[in-house]
Design an enzyme around this catalytic site. Structure first.
Site, mmCIF file in Angstrom:
data_model
loop_
_atom_site.group_PDB
_atom_site.id
_atom_site.type_symbol
_atom_site.label_atom_id
_atom_site.label_comp_id
_atom_site.label_asym_id
_atom_site.label_seq_id
_atom_site.Cartn_x
_atom_site.Cartn_y
_atom_site.Cartn_z
ATOM 1 N N ASP A 314 0.823 -1.207 0.000
ATOM 2 C CA ASP A 314 0.000 0.000 0.000
ATOM 3 C C ASP A 314 0.862 1.263 0.000
ATOM 4 O O ASP A 314 1.916 1.310 0.634
ATOM 5 C CB ASP A 314 -0.898 -0.012 1.237
ATOM 6 C CG ASP A 314 -1.820 1.181 1.308
ATOM 7 O OD1 ASP A 314 -2.636 1.345 0.386
ATOM 8 O OD2 ASP A 314 -1.715 1.965 2.266
ATOM 9 N N GLU A 367 1.189 -0.517 -5.139
ATOM 10 C CA GLU A 367 0.240 0.560 -5.399
ATOM 11 C C GLU A 367 1.070 1.839 -5.473
ATOM 12 O O GLU A 367 1.377 2.463 -4.463
ATOM 13 C CB GLU A 367 -0.805 0.671 -4.286
ATOM 14 C CG GLU A 367 -1.904 1.673 -4.631
ATOM 15 C CD GLU A 367 -2.356 2.529 -3.458
ATOM 16 O OE1 GLU A 367 -3.253 3.365 -3.665
ATOM 17 O OE2 GLU A 367 -1.816 2.395 -2.364
#
Length: 634
Positions: A314, A367
């Site tokens: 993330d 990401e």
């Protein structure tokens, strides 16, 4: 009287690796381990707290009294406090009471290596083990054939707390999801499930992205072994498991990692590097070797102990840049005067090297929303070493295009074709994730223009374009049946919508797209290579039509894809082709079973020698309204 016995699981080699940032199995040493010493059962505790003057284990076994069980500090300067406490057993709740050398500050912390935590809002750690009899040997033995970059990757993103709830509004347990979720994912045909963070977190509105229990699956849905069962059942059904992993930041909750021993232990001491202004959270000190060992050990832990098949990392962009979400004067350049965080870059390379050297059959997925180069290229070539990267540009441009009424789309053809100018610079995954259906953005269906029929036709068109575009793909839960409202983490998906024809049609369409993707190697064998794609015509903006060829290793299995982005049926539409033969329609998003109008090419179409689109052969086809049509050549 201190009842802690001298005992250690650490060797000198362990300590050297830890200090060097190269110990990637710290979970075997630090934390609480049920064991036996000299014939007596109990628990060995070990915690890293170099700024501590004393560390006590407090829990329900000693009425939470500080000083009853004081750990012993190691002599080697590692900052590790350890010891064996007889009589303590699995299921006992505990914390560490730390008195700091820093002005006598006292903190009471959950165990960073706890395997299990109390159900929030309770905050204690729970002594536990990881004993479980796995039944997924067939999957694990053949995982490389399921998980490679030249294999199908169609990912269903799930938030465990809101996928489905019981009739009384309560969470489904891991055990219940092992039945219901597994059956549903298998039915719809996705190859992988991606779970938004399952590690323990205190605050539901964070969706799991503010972690305190990095080694513990959240107790909201059951025990660690229950989560193992869920992974096991997914594997037995032939479905891979990807976990969201959050090494980018952590919350300042009093029982968490922040100011752990009265010092900036896990977080960077410089607030310009150690505090995230957007999320009001702390940022790891990637330049501290022991912190690197903690984080990489955590990644290895989930891959090893929970048989996880991939990690989606993330907020990588926030880690890579020193000036991320910071104004002038709020950040300090690196030693070369640049904005890149050199410690982070080094850490991410070490992380990927450790993961792939230990588990060559898994994938790491970044990401990362910027143009940082070579994110998904090997470290030996100068890349960060990820297996894949989210294609945020494609997501943004494509959704912007689809929001427009079809009459205006001819002026914005470049929004769609632009992605192909950089599609093969990284190993891209195309995401329509949870971030696209919150904060007033509407659901994916809610973005589609037109009347009801056109909105659903547009949605099927979007998905057809997505599944046939180069790269892998990810779809957030609910999107597969046309969830009407924005995602609400406090409730369940709107499953009642499946009683309606258009919504059921979307689900049928997604199921068939998954089958199309998995059954035709042209869509995945070269999904990250320029050799796997060829334009037929990208310049027919007047009709808002795109046509292209998807290629695998066998030229005879090439797929022809034609997208019509207007509600106008186009008959006798000619496309150029590279070979003679016949075109047979194998997928049409306008199928009546999907809620479409049924415009199709029911018979095989002869390819003739008429040159077209700078190709030697061509054929005339019918394009359904707001539809994607896929053909094979025979």
């Amino acid at each position: 009287m201190n009842q802690v016995q001298v005992h250690s699981l650490f060797t000198e080699f362990d300590i050297n690796l830890f200090k060097a940032g190269k110990h990637f199995k710290l979970y075997e040493k630090l934390g609480a381990h049920v064991t036996e010493v000299n014939g007596v059962k109990g628990v060995y505790f070990a915690v890293w707290a170099p700024a501590a003057r004393s560390v006590s284990v407090v829990g329900d076994f000693n009425y939470w009294i500080q000083g009853e069980h004081i750990l012993n500090v190691r002599w080697d300067g590692s900052g590790i406090w350890e010891g064996f406490i007889p009589g303590v057993d699995k299921g006992t709740t505990y914390k560490y009471k730390i008195q700091s050398n820093n002005n006598g500050i006292i903190t009471e912390k959950a165990d960073p290596f706890a395997l299990y935590c109390e159900h929030p809002p309770q905050t204690a750690s729970v002594i536990w083990d990881l004993e479980y009899k796995w039944k997924d040997k067939k999957w694990m033995d053949s995982r490389k054939d399921k998980n490679g970059l030249d294999k199908p990757f169609s990912v269903y993103e799930v938030h465990l707390g809101s996928w489905r709830r019981n009739g009384d509004g309560k969470f489904l347990t891991y055990v219940e999801m092992a039945e219901q979720l597994v059956a549903y994912v298998k039915e719809t045909g996705f190859t992988h499930v991606e779970f938004m963070p399952v590690m323990e977190y205190p605050y539901d509105p964070s969706w799991g992205y503010q972690l305190v229990g990095y080694f513990a699956p959240t107790s909201r849905f059951g025990k660690p072994q229950d989560f193992m069962l869920l992974v096991d059942k997914l594997h037995q059904a032939g479905i891979g498991v990807i976990l969201d992993w959050v090494p980018s930041h952590f919350p300042e909750d009093a029982h968490g990692l922040g100011f752990f021993d009265g010092s900036n232990l896990y977080e960077h001491p410089d607030r310009r590097k150690g505090f995230h202004p957007d999320w009001k959270s702390l940022v790891f000190n990637y330049g501290r070797n022991e912190v690197r060992s903690f984080l990489i050990s955590n990644a290895i832990f989930w891959l090893s102990q929970y048989h996880v098949d991939g990690l989606r990392v993330d907020a990588v962009a926030s880690m890579l840049y020193l000036d991320y979400s910071r104004k002038d004067g709020e950040w300090e350049p690196n030693i070369y005067g640049g904005r890149e965080n050199l410690d982070t870059i080094s850490f991410l390379k070490d992380f990927n090297e450790a993961v792939y050297s230990n588990f060559p059959d898994v994938q790491t997925i970044a990401e990362e929303s910027t143009s940082f180069p070579m994110v998904s290229r090997p470290t030996f070539l100068g890349g960060l070493g990820f297996g894949m990267k989210w294609m945020m540009g494609w997501m943004h441009d494509t959704l912007q295009y689809f929001k427009k009424e079809p009459v205006y789309r001819r002026f914005h053809q470049n929004d769609l074709t632009f992605s192909m100018t950089y599609a093969f610079t990284e190993n891209f995954m195309l995401p329509l994730s949870h971030d696209e259906v919150v904060y007033g953005k509407k659901s994916i269906l809610g973005r589609m223009p037109g009347d009801e029929w056109q909105r659903f036709a547009n949605l099927r068109l979007l998905y057809g374009y997505m599944f046939t575009h180069p790269g892998t793909n990810l779809l957030f839960m609910g999107a597969e049946f046309g969830q009407s409202s924005e995602w609400n983490f406090e409730g369940s998906l709107d499953w009642h919508l499946l009683q309606y024809g258009f919504h059921k049609g979307i689900k049928n369409c997604i199921t068939d797209l998954n089958t199309l993707y998995k059954d035709n190697p042209a869509f995945y064998e070269k999904q990250f290579s320029v050799e796997g794609f060829e334009w037929i015509n990208y310049s027919d903006a007047e009709n808002a039509v795109l046509s292209y060829i998807r290629k695998g290793t066998n030229e005879k299995e090439n797929m022809i894809v034609v997208c019509n982005f207007t509600p106008v049926v186009r008959t006798n539409y000619r496309i150029g082709l590279t070979t003679k033969g016949k075109l047979t329609e194998i997928f049409n998003s306008d199928n009546k079973e999907y809620g479409g109008s049924g415009v199709s090419n029911p018979k095989a179409i002869k390819i003739d020698k008429t040159p077209w689109n700078w190709k030697d052969y061509s054929a005339e086809i019918t394009l359904p309204p707001l539809g994607v049509t896929v053909f094979k050549i025979s």
